[in-house]
Write an enzyme that holds these catalytic residues in place. Structure first.
Site, mmCIF file in Angstrom:
data_model
loop_
_atom_site.group_PDB
_atom_site.id
_atom_site.type_symbol
_atom_site.label_atom_id
_atom_site.label_comp_id
_atom_site.label_asym_id
_atom_site.label_seq_id
_atom_site.Cartn_x
_atom_site.Cartn_y
_atom_site.Cartn_z
ATOM 1 N N TYR A 101 75.290 69.044 124.724
ATOM 2 C CA TYR A 101 73.743 69.695 124.698
ATOM 3 C C TYR A 101 72.983 69.472 123.712
ATOM 4 O O TYR A 101 71.918 69.614 123.752
ATOM 5 C CB TYR A 101 74.321 71.351 124.806
ATOM 6 N N ASP A 155 65.841 73.425 130.942
ATOM 7 C CA ASP A 155 64.793 72.944 130.141
ATOM 8 C C ASP A 155 63.644 73.573 130.186
ATOM 9 O O ASP A 155 63.671 74.874 130.914
ATOM 10 C CB ASP A 155 64.360 71.572 130.791
ATOM 11 N N HIS A 164 70.721 80.059 134.926
ATOM 12 C CA HIS A 164 71.765 79.359 134.188
ATOM 13 C C HIS A 164 71.480 78.964 132.540
ATOM 14 O O HIS A 164 72.193 78.209 132.176
ATOM 15 C CB HIS A 164 71.855 78.103 135.050
ATOM 16 N N THR A 180 66.755 71.227 144.696
ATOM 17 C CA THR A 180 67.909 71.459 144.420
ATOM 18 C C THR A 180 68.734 71.279 145.761
ATOM 19 O O THR A 180 68.471 71.112 146.842
ATOM 20 C CB THR A 180 68.293 73.094 144.178
ATOM 21 N N ASN A 221 62.237 69.186 149.015
ATOM 22 C CA ASN A 221 62.993 68.541 148.306
ATOM 23 C C ASN A 221 63.066 67.021 148.486
ATOM 24 O O ASN A 221 62.423 66.683 149.651
ATOM 25 C CB ASN A 221 64.416 68.976 149.022
ATOM 26 N N LEU A 222 63.495 66.018 147.717
ATOM 27 C CA LEU A 222 63.427 64.616 147.942
ATOM 28 C C LEU A 222 63.885 64.308 149.441
ATOM 29 O O LEU A 222 63.485 63.448 150.205
ATOM 30 C CB LEU A 222 64.009 63.642 146.774
ATOM 31 N N ALA A 282 58.720 66.041 144.297
ATOM 32 C CA ALA A 282 58.307 67.366 143.870
ATOM 33 C C ALA A 282 56.688 67.343 143.576
ATOM 34 O O ALA A 282 55.999 68.183 143.829
ATOM 35 C CB ALA A 282 59.044 68.080 142.970
#
Ligand code: APR
Length: 238
Positions: free
Chosen positions: A59, A97, A112, A179, A204-205, A222
């Site tokens: 992390y 982030d 999260h 996601t 989404n991609l 995105a």
């Protein structure tokens, strides 16, 4: 303040895909984080118990990498949406982030957790944190050597689930961005929102694992499809 009545209440869920074009690796794509690391080694309480230095270093690297990335047009478009909709928008992210905030969003629910925070296992205190934890510094609150990254690991309960659940019940529109739909409880939000009558949209991609649950799905990067969707929702304002 609330937004244009025709839009109604909107819940947006984002994942790693929204930060991919900023240079933040996703988890499950071919070059994803889970390609280079085993979840069991770096993202569980058991791993932290077993090899705390390895987990802290993992992390620490991700925290340091934040200094080299910038928000992209998708983050900024959601900040515009927040300005237009006010309290009618709830932005929930799985990302740890800070690119939503740096993109201009003022109210972001990090279900999260956040890389730029440390959590004390001793006193439960949470502290803004931009440096390393691998040298196990004392807790600023209680001085105990009990600091860990303030992120939610597998097997732990995500943050703010009550608030998210209440918003899904009242939503007119649920939108999922970037996601894979591989991780619960976030992957189940579309079905919950749908069950309460919300329209549902996936941006989404590629089709996610839960794509078939959505009323509508648009696939692409995105940074392109999110600003276009926000413009459309707000009636071409930008
Ligand atoms: N634009 C839109 N979507 C993209 C882009 C892009 N430029 N690049 C990748 N994607 C999509 C991928 O196709 C994939 O469906 O984003 C998704 C990323 O999926 P994951 O890597 O599984 O990330 P995410 O869904 O956020 O993971 C959920 O799992 O590992 C845990 O806690 C971690 O919050 C994370 C959770």
């Amino acid at each position: 303040m609330s937004g244009p009545a025709r839009v109604g209440r909107v819940v947006v869920l984002t994942g790693a895909g929204i930060s991919a074009e900023s240079g933040v690796p996703t988890f499950r794509d071919s070059d994803g984080l889970w390609e280079g690391h085993r979840v069991e080694d770096v993202a569980t309480p058991e791993a932290f118990e077993r090899q705390p230095s390895v987990v802290q270093a993992f992390y620490d690297d991700r925290r340091a990498a934040l200094a080299h990335v910038e928000p992209n047009p998708a983050h900024r478009a959601l900040a515009r949406l927040e300005q237009a909709l006010g309290d009618d928008l709830l932005l929930v992210t799985q990302n740890i982030d800070d690119l939503h905030e740096r993109g201009g969003s003022l109210r972001v629910l990090h279900m999260h957790g956040e890389l730029l925070k440390a959590l004390c296992n001793g006193c439960g205190g949470r502290f803004a944190w931009s440096g390393d934890l691998v040298d196990f510094p004392p807790c600023p609150g209680c001085a105990a050597i009990e600091l860990r990254p303030d992120v939610v690991w597998f097997g732990e309960i995500p943050n703010d689930m009550d608030r998210i659940g209440a918003a899904l019940q009242r939503a007119d529109l649920f939108v999922s961005i970037g996601t894979s739909g591989a991780v619960y409880p976030a992957a189940g939000f579309v079905q919950a929102a749908s069950a309460y009558g919300a329209r549902t949209l996936e941006l989404n991609l590629v089709p996610s694992e839960g794509s078939h649950h959505f009323d509508e799905a648009r696939h692409g990067r995105a940074g392109e499809i999110v600003p276009a969707w926000v413009d459309e929702l707000l009636g071409g304002g930008s």
